[in-house]
Write an enzyme that holds these catalytic residues in place. Structure first.
Site, mmCIF file in Angstrom:
data_model
loop_
_atom_site.group_PDB
_atom_site.id
_atom_site.type_symbol
_atom_site.label_atom_id
_atom_site.label_comp_id
_atom_site.label_asym_id
_atom_site.label_seq_id
_atom_site.Cartn_x
_atom_site.Cartn_y
_atom_site.Cartn_z
ATOM 1 N N ASP A 118 13.651 22.989 -13.607
ATOM 2 C CA ASP A 118 13.461 21.565 -13.308
ATOM 3 C C ASP A 118 13.200 20.759 -14.586
ATOM 4 O O ASP A 118 12.070 20.353 -14.861
ATOM 5 C CB ASP A 118 12.298 21.411 -12.315
ATOM 6 C CG ASP A 118 12.172 20.006 -11.774
ATOM 7 O OD1 ASP A 118 13.079 19.188 -12.001
ATOM 8 O OD2 ASP A 118 11.146 19.721 -11.118
ATOM 9 N N GLN A 223 2.513 12.924 -6.865
ATOM 10 C CA GLN A 223 3.804 12.233 -6.757
ATOM 11 C C GLN A 223 3.854 11.050 -7.729
ATOM 12 O O GLN A 223 2.901 10.274 -7.801
ATOM 13 C CB GLN A 223 4.001 11.720 -5.330
ATOM 14 C CG GLN A 223 4.810 12.663 -4.445
ATOM 15 C CD GLN A 223 4.255 14.066 -4.389
ATOM 16 O OE1 GLN A 223 4.631 14.885 -5.178
ATOM 17 N NE2 GLN A 223 3.347 14.357 -3.485
ATOM 18 N N GLY A 224 4.938 10.917 -8.440
ATOM 19 C CA GLY A 224 5.072 9.822 -9.405
ATOM 20 C C GLY A 224 4.728 10.251 -10.822
ATOM 21 O O GLY A 224 5.019 9.548 -11.783
ATOM 22 N N ASP A 225 4.060 11.414 -10.943
ATOM 23 C CA ASP A 225 3.766 11.957 -12.270
ATOM 24 C C ASP A 225 4.878 12.879 -12.750
ATOM 25 O O ASP A 225 4.943 13.228 -13.933
ATOM 26 C CB ASP A 225 2.454 12.755 -12.253
ATOM 27 C CG ASP A 225 1.238 11.858 -12.060
ATOM 28 O OD1 ASP A 225 1.209 10.775 -12.668
ATOM 29 O OD2 ASP A 225 0.338 12.245 -11.293
ATOM 30 N N SER A 226 5.743 13.289 -11.828
ATOM 31 C CA SER A 226 6.825 14.220 -12.146
ATOM 32 C C SER A 226 7.561 13.849 -13.412
ATOM 33 O O SER A 226 7.786 12.672 -13.678
ATOM 34 C CB SER A 226 7.850 14.222 -11.029
ATOM 35 O OG SER A 226 7.439 15.110 -10.052
HETATM 36 N N1 ARG Z 1 7.159 16.378 -7.366
HETATM 37 C C1 ARG Z 1 6.175 15.409 -7.713
HETATM 38 C C2 ARG Z 1 6.842 14.145 -8.243
HETATM 39 O O1 ARG Z 1 7.993 13.964 -7.969
HETATM 40 C C3 ARG Z 1 5.135 15.977 -8.641
HETATM 41 C C4 ARG Z 1 4.195 16.815 -7.881
HETATM 42 C C5 ARG Z 1 3.175 17.485 -8.712
HETATM 43 N N2 ARG Z 1 2.273 18.098 -7.811
HETATM 44 C C6 ARG Z 1 1.154 18.686 -8.144
HETATM 45 N N3 ARG Z 1 0.370 19.092 -7.209
HETATM 46 N N4 ARG Z 1 0.828 18.843 -9.400
HETATM 47 O O2 ARG Z 1 6.233 13.251 -8.787
#
Ligand code: ARG
Length: 290
Positions: A118, A223-226
């Site tokens: 990813d 979410q949003g930190d990805s």
């Molecule tokens: N997939 C998430 C995004 O699109 C990031 C998730 C990270 N999750 C976590 N538990 N660290 O922003």
């Protein structure tokens, strides 16, 4: 490569303050995330789709931002013209520089089901001028893992709680820019041994060699930190990019660590992409074709 003294000093102040008895967190979740300024995380980028923040990213060179491949699975077919990157600002919506992209290179092996591989390299349309607010972060070398003494920080504009993330999903269609934090935040996390992480996720998904796990009670990315940076700081302020925010089951769930794409595992892929771009630019210059 070293950051300016100003940055190293600022960061040690900030780290010092954090360890000097600030309450650990306010309960579960990324609510423990501290507000920050871009001067402390000058490599932080916001990846945007049609002007809305969708993901974080890390500036890794004067033409390059590293982010997650899953940031580009939303709309298909998409065009590179729909995306932009903001750098050099504590706010994703304003300030710094907003740049268009020349190319988006998702890893060819990215698997949306398993989240394997990813990562994506973004090639910017203009060369960045580095300042105190805008710096590249050095990459972890192949096989390099964070050492126990390394302070790990993850930063971003993502949701401050799993609940907020869930509500946002129900409000679907309102655009991904809504609901994320306006000012950059960060949390301290600890590296989680891969064996322990595999055990935690054994009924969920395989944790591969290309992943790295990190967690701390009440602290997580969300979410949003990805696509955003997981960076290790040595005591002298030296920074290394170890991970890219990728996935997790919920956010700050005590049973499930945050999962990051391991930069060390993909160091060769990253170097090859950056190298190929350099050669193309050079050849383009020679032939007069841009
Ligand atoms: N997939 C998430 C995004 O699109 C990031 C998730 C990270 N999750 C976590 N538990 N660290 O922003």
């Amino acid at each position: 490569m070293f950051y300016s003294l100003g940055f190293a000093f600022g960061l040690s102040l900030l780290l010092g303050a954090a360890s000097a008895g600030t309450p650990a967190t306010d309960g579960r979740i990324v609510g423990g995330m501290q507000v920050s300024t871009i001067g402390e995380f000058p490599y932080q980028a916001s990846v945007q789709l049609n002007g809305q923040h969708i993901c974080g990213g890390a500036v890794i060179g004067d033409h390059f931002v590293l982010t997650a491949a899953h940031c580009f699975e939303a709309l298909e077919p998409w065009s590179v013209l729909d995306y932009s990157v903001r750098v050099g600002s504590s706010e994703h919506a304003t300030g710094g520089h907003l740049l268009s992209l020349q190319q988006i290179i998702p890893h060819g092996g990215y698997n949306p089901q398993s989240h394997d591989n990813d990562l994506a390299l973004l090639i910017l349309n203009a060369r960045l001028n580095f300042t105190e607010q805008l710096q590249a972060v050095p990459l972890a070398s192949a096989q390099e893992r964070p050492t126990p003494g390394t302070r790990l920080l993850v930063s971003g504009w993502g949701f401050q709680s799993e609940e907020a993330a869930a509500e946002q999903q129900i409000d679907a269609g309102s655009g991904s820019g809504a609901g994320v934090a306006s000012i950059l935040r960060y949390v301290d996390v600890d590296h989680v041994d891969i064996g322990q992480c595999r055990l935690a996720y054994r009924r969920v998904l395989p944790i591969t060699q290309g992943m790295l796990c990190a967690a701390r009670a009440g602290h997580d990315s969300c979410q949003g930190d990805s696509g955003g940076p997981l960076v290790g700081f040595q005591e002298d302020g030296r920074a290394t990019l170890y991970g890219i925010v990728s996935w997790g089951l919920g956010c700050a769930n005590p049973d499930y660590p945050g999962v990051y794409t391991s930069v060390a595992a993909f160091r060769r892929w990253i170097d090859a992409q950056v190298g190929a771009w350099g050669w193309n630019a050079l050849l383009g210059g020679w032939s007069g074709v841009q």
